[in-house]
Design a protein around this motif. Structure first.
Motif, PDB file in Angstrom:
ATOM      1  N   VAL A  67      11.575   7.285 -19.881  1.00  0.00           N
ATOM      2  CA  VAL A  67      10.943   6.277 -19.024  1.00  0.00           C
ATOM      3  C   VAL A  67      11.661   6.210 -17.675  1.00  0.00           C
ATOM      4  O   VAL A  67      11.052   5.973 -16.638  1.00  0.00           O
ATOM      5  N   LYS A  68      12.970   6.460 -17.695  1.00  0.00           N
ATOM      6  CA  LYS A  68      13.743   6.470 -16.447  1.00  0.00           C
ATOM      7  C   LYS A  68      13.212   7.536 -15.493  1.00  0.00           C
ATOM      8  O   LYS A  68      13.027   7.286 -14.298  1.00  0.00           O
ATOM      9  N   ASP A  69      12.920   8.741 -16.028  1.00  0.00           N
ATOM     10  CA  ASP A  69      12.376   9.814 -15.183  1.00  0.00           C
ATOM     11  C   ASP A  69      10.988   9.445 -14.668  1.00  0.00           C
ATOM     12  O   ASP A  69      10.654   9.705 -13.508  1.00  0.00           O
ATOM     13  N   LEU A  70      10.172   8.841 -15.529  1.00  0.00           N
ATOM     14  CA  LEU A  70       8.831   8.418 -15.095  1.00  0.00           C
ATOM     15  C   LEU A  70       8.936   7.369 -13.996  1.00  0.00           C
ATOM     16  O   LEU A  70       8.140   7.363 -13.045  1.00  0.00           O
ATOM     17  N   ALA A  71       9.919   6.474 -14.105  1.00  0.00           N
ATOM     18  CA  ALA A  71      10.089   5.405 -13.121  1.00  0.00           C
ATOM     19  C   ALA A  71      10.481   5.953 -11.757  1.00  0.00           C
ATOM     20  O   ALA A  71      10.165   5.353 -10.715  1.00  0.00           O
ATOM     21  N   GLU A  72      11.169   7.100 -11.747  1.00  0.00           N
ATOM     22  CA  GLU A  72      11.585   7.685 -10.471  1.00  0.00           C
ATOM     23  C   GLU A  72      10.429   8.376  -9.751  1.00  0.00           C
ATOM     24  O   GLU A  72      10.529   8.698  -8.570  1.00  0.00           O
ATOM     25  N   ASP A  73       9.339   8.616 -10.479  1.00  0.00           N
ATOM     26  CA  ASP A  73       8.179   9.270  -9.869  1.00  0.00           C
ATOM     27  C   ASP A  73       6.907   8.533 -10.295  1.00  0.00           C
ATOM     28  O   ASP A  73       5.976   9.103 -10.844  1.00  0.00           O
ATOM     29  N   LYS A  74       6.889   7.220 -10.015  1.00  0.00           N
ATOM     30  CA  LYS A  74       5.753   6.386 -10.418  1.00  0.00           C
ATOM     31  C   LYS A  74       4.474   6.816  -9.695  1.00  0.00           C
ATOM     32  O   LYS A  74       4.505   7.272  -8.556  1.00  0.00           O
ATOM     33  N   GLU A  75       3.345   6.604 -10.371  1.00  0.00           N
ATOM     34  CA  GLU A  75       2.079   6.796  -9.666  1.00  0.00           C
ATOM     35  C   GLU A  75       1.783   5.578  -8.783  1.00  0.00           C
ATOM     36  O   GLU A  75       1.314   5.718  -7.671  1.00  0.00           O
ATOM     37  N   GLU A  76       2.088   4.380  -9.301  1.00  0.00           N
ATOM     38  CA  GLU A  76       1.857   3.173  -8.511  1.00  0.00           C
ATOM     39  C   GLU A  76       2.833   2.094  -8.938  1.00  0.00           C
ATOM     40  O   GLU A  76       3.041   1.860 -10.134  1.00  0.00           O
ATOM     41  N   VAL A 125      -8.041  -6.600 -13.403  1.00  0.00           N
ATOM     42  CA  VAL A 125      -9.330  -7.247 -13.148  1.00  0.00           C
ATOM     43  C   VAL A 125     -10.239  -6.426 -12.241  1.00  0.00           C
ATOM     44  O   VAL A 125     -11.410  -6.224 -12.561  1.00  0.00           O
ATOM     45  N   PRO A 126      -9.772  -5.912 -11.078  1.00  0.00           N
ATOM     46  CA  PRO A 126     -10.694  -5.138 -10.239  1.00  0.00           C
ATOM     47  C   PRO A 126     -11.182  -3.851 -10.891  1.00  0.00           C
ATOM     48  O   PRO A 126     -12.045  -3.177 -10.344  1.00  0.00           O
ATOM     49  N   ALA A 127     -10.643  -3.485 -12.078  1.00  0.00           N
ATOM     50  CA  ALA A 127     -11.056  -2.254 -12.747  1.00  0.00           C
ATOM     51  C   ALA A 127     -12.346  -2.414 -13.539  1.00  0.00           C
ATOM     52  O   ALA A 127     -12.763  -1.485 -14.211  1.00  0.00           O
ATOM     53  N   THR A 128     -12.981  -3.566 -13.484  1.00  0.00           N
ATOM     54  CA  THR A 128     -14.169  -3.788 -14.311  1.00  0.00           C
ATOM     55  C   THR A 128     -15.301  -2.820 -14.017  1.00  0.00           C
ATOM     56  O   THR A 128     -16.148  -2.595 -14.866  1.00  0.00           O
ATOM     57  N   GLY A 129     -15.311  -2.226 -12.806  1.00  0.00           N
ATOM     58  CA  GLY A 129     -16.364  -1.274 -12.487  1.00  0.00           C
ATOM     59  C   GLY A 129     -16.011   0.163 -12.807  1.00  0.00           C
ATOM     60  O   GLY A 129     -16.899   0.995 -12.937  1.00  0.00           O
ATOM     61  N   LEU A 130     -14.708   0.480 -12.920  1.00  0.00           N
ATOM     62  CA  LEU A 130     -14.312   1.880 -13.057  1.00  0.00           C
ATOM     63  C   LEU A 130     -13.536   2.185 -14.329  1.00  0.00           C
ATOM     64  O   LEU A 130     -13.432   3.342 -14.726  1.00  0.00           O
ATOM     65  N   PHE A 131     -12.910   1.192 -14.975  1.00  0.00           N
ATOM     66  CA  PHE A 131     -12.119   1.418 -16.184  1.00  0.00           C
ATOM     67  C   PHE A 131     -13.096   1.581 -17.337  1.00  0.00           C
ATOM     68  O   PHE A 131     -13.685   0.624 -17.799  1.00  0.00           O
ATOM     69  N   VAL A 611      -5.613   0.109  -8.925  1.00  0.00           N
ATOM     70  CA  VAL A 611      -4.762   1.089  -8.260  1.00  0.00           C
ATOM     71  C   VAL A 611      -5.526   1.792  -7.140  1.00  0.00           C
ATOM     72  O   VAL A 611      -5.014   1.988  -6.036  1.00  0.00           O
ATOM     73  N   VAL A 612      -6.795   2.160  -7.407  1.00  0.00           N
ATOM     74  CA  VAL A 612      -7.602   2.852  -6.396  1.00  0.00           C
ATOM     75  C   VAL A 612      -7.791   1.967  -5.168  1.00  0.00           C
ATOM     76  O   VAL A 612      -7.617   2.403  -4.028  1.00  0.00           O
ATOM     77  N   LEU A 613      -8.133   0.694  -5.384  1.00  0.00           N
ATOM     78  CA  LEU A 613      -8.329  -0.226  -4.263  1.00  0.00           C
ATOM     79  C   LEU A 613      -7.041  -0.440  -3.486  1.00  0.00           C
ATOM     80  O   LEU A 613      -7.045  -0.520  -2.257  1.00  0.00           O
ATOM     81  N   LYS A 614      -5.921  -0.531  -4.212  1.00  0.00           N
ATOM     82  CA  LYS A 614      -4.633  -0.717  -3.545  1.00  0.00           C
ATOM     83  C   LYS A 614      -4.312   0.504  -2.676  1.00  0.00           C
ATOM     84  O   LYS A 614      -3.821   0.377  -1.559  1.00  0.00           O
ATOM     85  N   ARG A 615      -4.598   1.707  -3.198  1.00  0.00           N
ATOM     86  CA  ARG A 615      -4.348   2.917  -2.418  1.00  0.00           C
ATOM     87  C   ARG A 615      -5.241   2.983  -1.184  1.00  0.00           C
ATOM     88  O   ARG A 615      -4.813   3.438  -0.122  1.00  0.00           O
TER      89      ARG A 615
END
Length: 828
Positions: A67-76, A125-131, A611-615
């Motif tokens: 998890v430490k390695d994943l945290a160093e290269d987070k997607e968001e 919550v904003p994922a209701t259309g895409l999740f 995540v998409v909207l934030k990006r």
């Protein structure tokens, strides 16, 4: 210890059956064949030590997953807002597609583990259309090393999961795993099952009885505005009923940090409308944002009426994009002047009352309580049919009212689109505006200095101008309502109506209205106001010709890219999920990250719309891969409007659209003209890609030399393959197939390299520069007229397919590559 399913809570929603499952066993022993979309785990902030008593340690020991390695290269990283972060997609051999790590910080006052769980679900919550019906798995978050009560966390997770899943969150199954089996946990889960199970079966959610007309969501700083709205509403109907945020908080059990989520949804479902009073203080209040998100979620799930009704109390500089695209009522006070806010409030409540009363009148059933029923019909997003779209600056609203009054008096049945009337509160204003313009018979543009200064008015005029010159049935009528200086040439490209010595009312009454009436009733045109013999062009050919003429020069002038400028730049790619579009998108993403060190995201790799909207809100460049598949996807069109709005409002962001194919290709119900008029530089189907001059320029350019060597290698491989196959007697049809595949590969290599280079130049050299959302069709026509044979109005539809250039393009498309190159040279 293998995983065992012990119990589950099942319930029905509008999108199908869903379940929360209780499992006992080791979460790391989940078979890869039962892969889940998301694994939730918890940690202290920034502490990912793999101890023996926590899930982080088990993942490290059993699966070599750090998890430490994943945290160093987070997607968001969403820790500041929602106390959590997402990993990038995990290796395909693992039983989880992604990990979400939810982090607690005990030093932060007022943040309990239970509240942090609510933050995790709020982030989705904003994922209701895409999740899309995902499967989520978690242990009991914040237990283990963090020592929080298992009972408390069990209740928090199950209650939140059930509430959000029932009200729009597209998770089909939530798997809750407990390491050691115990009867106490089973007993608590059984009680939760009795609470959340769908006893009455499908359709329960739709049977909620309306108790209130309005739910008022606000912070105390805006109480004056709230009281003003209530007074105005009650003046029009004393029977109106209200429920408020304050009422909700007063009814919350003592000691709870937030009003219960299920209660929030239940109360909002019992209200005809949810009015959110937006201000900077509102956005800083977690409880109020949760109320807005709940209403937003219900608004997207409801098809019979528009529930959400935002009102803007104060200016907000950092309003989230998904909020900014929802039509609000402006009730801001300007220098203590309440006249305008009062007018807007009055218009809203009167319109609301009329809509509901009309609905009641058309129903055979007796109108239920409350005083005004909330079954307000939502206008269909695709049901537009207007005679005239009136384009005007809001500074000239009084003039617009005069024009409307005269036209409706002279033609009682005329259908007018005026934004103040047709853009309903709670709807997506930009999308409806564009679509209404495209389904109108004509546009009447009220030209003024304020009109020229408005970005939205300029877009409306450009769209109207493009329709005027490419659609024989559409007409643009510019009306100068005041004396103008330094008028842009594009505003003079069609018949201009000038008032002269007359006032607006007299001119419309005696000159404009009679001409429009005659045209709409018998089709007769007046050459002074409505063009009689206008020239009509084939839009796709016109635009392709312009791109073909510019591309060689664009690439030739490209300077060397300074990689120091690409550091920390963010790129977000939007594309459809079909194979061709996604292959292009993923290849562009890979090359941008590898060659230019950008931080690149692409929507098809992220199911989380939050995540998409934030990006989209953070990206320096938004790349749109437009195609016939893109325009058929309602969710992508919604994201496109977010990107368009960002570019319009923020000079720091650029949208770079790339056209992958003809937007009318296949059975496409909608081919929006604004999607065709985005400022494309590159199009996959343009003939210029087969031109030897372009190949020569690319071969001699340092940024393209490697790509051209790859093309030479592809061609050599193809020729060697053909020679080998000829020895075995291959037929000509198969040989042509191999040749087409070779040409496609070379074309894709060149397009992807050009796309990456052009995107990088936009990201590095365009800071502080504005960019038009819609291209200027007049500039395109002027550049292309010497080469294009124009089509006449009366025969445009017949001549369109007989256009000389279209003939050549059709011939080129059916010939071999050698013939394509030869004829493309002659054409260009």
């Amino acid at each position: 210890m293998s995983l065992r399913l012990m119990d589950k809570i099942e319930f029905h929603t509008e999108t199908g059956p869903k379940a929360i499952e209780l499992w006992f066993g080791d979460i790391t022993l989940l078979p890869a064949t039962d892969k889940v979309d998301l694994l939730l785990l918890s940690a202290f902030r920034g502490n990912y030590v793999p101890t023996r008593t926590c899930l982080i340690g088990a993942l490290f020991r059993q699966l070599s997953l750090s998890v430490k390695d994943l945290a160093e290269d987070k997607e968001e990283d969403l820790r500041d807002l929602f106390h959590c972060w997402w990993s990038k997609p995990l290796h395909e051999n693992l039983p989880y597609r992604r990990i979400l790590c939810f982090e607690t910080n005990r030093s932060r006052k007022g943040i309990t583990p239970q509240r942090a769980v609510k933050e995790v679900f709020r982030a989705l919550v904003p994922a209701t259309g895409l999740f899309v019906n995902g499967v989520v798995m978690s242990s009991l978050l914040s237990t283990g090393n963090q020592g929080h009560s298992e009972e408390a966390m069990l209740h928090a997770i199950v209650n939140n999961a059930a509430t959000w899943m029932k009200n729009g969150l597209n998770i089909s199954t939530y798997k809750l795993v407990i390491y050691i089996s115990n009867e106490e946990t089973l007993t608590h889960f059984a009680k939760l099952k009795a609470k959340h199970s769908d006893v009455y079966g499908p359709g329960l959610a739709s049977s909620t009885i309306l108790k209130y007309d309005f739910y008022l969501s606000y912070v105390s700083e805006n109480e004056e505005s709230v009281n003003l709205v209530k007074r105005m509403f009650l003046q029009h109907n004393k029977s109106l009923t209200f429920c408020t945020s304050k009422d909700m908080m007063e009814n919350v059990e003592s000691g709870s940090c937030l009003a219960d989520e299920e209660r929030i949804f239940q109360v909002m479902k019992s209200c005809a409308r949810v009015i959110t009073f937006l201000s900077p203080a509102y956005l800083e209040d977690d409880d109020r944002v949760e109320e807005y998100n709940a209403a937003w979620c219900l608004n997207r799930q409801t098809t019979s009426f528009t529930r959400l009704a935002p009102m803007l109390c104060e200016g907000i500089s950092n309003l989230p994009t998904y909020m900014s695209l929802i039509q609000w009522v402006d009730i801001r006070m300007q220098n203590e002047n309440k006249e305008k806010p009062l007018q807007n409030i009055t218009l809203y409540v009167v319109t609301y009352k009329q809509e509901v009363l009309e609905k009641d009148a058309s129903s055979d059933k007796s109108p239920p309580t409350p005083a005004i029923v909330g079954s307000v019909e939502k206008a269909s997003d695709c049901n537009y049919d207007y005679d005239i779209f009136i384009s005007y600056a809001h500074a000239n609203e009084e003039t617009c009212k005069i024009v409307k009054e005269v036209l409706e008096r002279e033609m009682p049945d005329i259908k007018l689109f005026i934004d103040r009337q047709q853009l309903h509160t709670g709807g997506s204003w930009q999308q409806k505006l564009y679509h209404a313009l495209e389904s109108s018979h004509m546009t009447l543009a009220l030209l003024s200095q304020s009109y020229f200064n408005s970005k939205m008015c300029n877009e409306e005029f450009r769209l109207s101008l493009a329709r005027h010159f490419t659609d024989s049935n559409f007409h643009l009528i510019p009306l100068q309502i005041e004396e103008l200086t330094d008028v842009d040439h594009r505003y003079l490209s069609v018949n201009n109506c000038v008032l002269g010595n007359q006032d607006v009312r007299s001119y419309v009454e005696h000159l404009l209205a009679p001409v429009i009436k005659t045209f709409l009733t018998v089709g007769e045109k007046d050459s002074h106001i409505i063009c009689k013999d206008k020239t009509v062009y084939h839009l796709p050919t016109l635009l392709a010709d312009g791109r073909n003429a510019r591309l060689v020069d664009l690439i030739q002038k490209e300077s060397k890219i300074d990689l120091r400028k690409t550091a920390n730049k963010c790129i977000q790619i939007l594309c459809a999920s079909n194979k061709f579009d996604s292959d292009i998108g993923l290849e562009i993403k890979t090359k941008l990250a590898a060659s230019f060190q950008f931080k690149v995201g692409i929507n098809i790799e992220c199911e989380d719309a939050a995540v998409v909207l934030k990006r989209l809100d953070e990206a320096d460049v938004i790349v749109v891969l437009m195609s016939s598949h893109f325009v058929k996807d309602a969710d992508l069109i919604e994201l496109l409007h977010v990107a368009i709005n960002r570019q319009r409002l923020d000079l720091r962001v650029r949208m770079y659209p790339i056209l992958l194919n003809d937007l009318s290709e296949g059975e496409t119900e909608h081919c929006y003209i604004y999607c065709q008029l985005l400022p494309y530089e590159l199009c996959f189907t343009d003939t210029i890609w087969h031109h030897p001059t372009l190949d020569e320029v690319m071969k001699n350019h340092p940024s393209y030399a490697k790509t051209m060597r790859q093309c030479v290698s592809v061609q050599a491989s193809f020729e060697n393959r053909i020679q080998s196959l000829l020895q075995h007697g291959i037929d000509e049809h198969k040989m042509r197939g191999f040749q087409r595949e070779s040409e496609r590969i070379k074309l894709q290599l060149k397009l992807v390299r050009a796309a990456c280079n052009r995107i990088t130049h936009y990201a590095c050299e365009s800071e502080g520069e504005g960019c038009e959302v819609i291209i200027n069709i007049i500039d395109v026509i002027k550049a292309a007229v010497p080469k294009l044979a124009p089509e006449k109005d009366e025969d445009s539809s017949k001549n369109r397919n007989n256009n000389h250039q279209s003939k050549i393009l059709s011939q080129v498309a059916s010939d071999t590559t050698e013939q394509k190159t030869s004829q493309a040279c002659q054409l260009l």
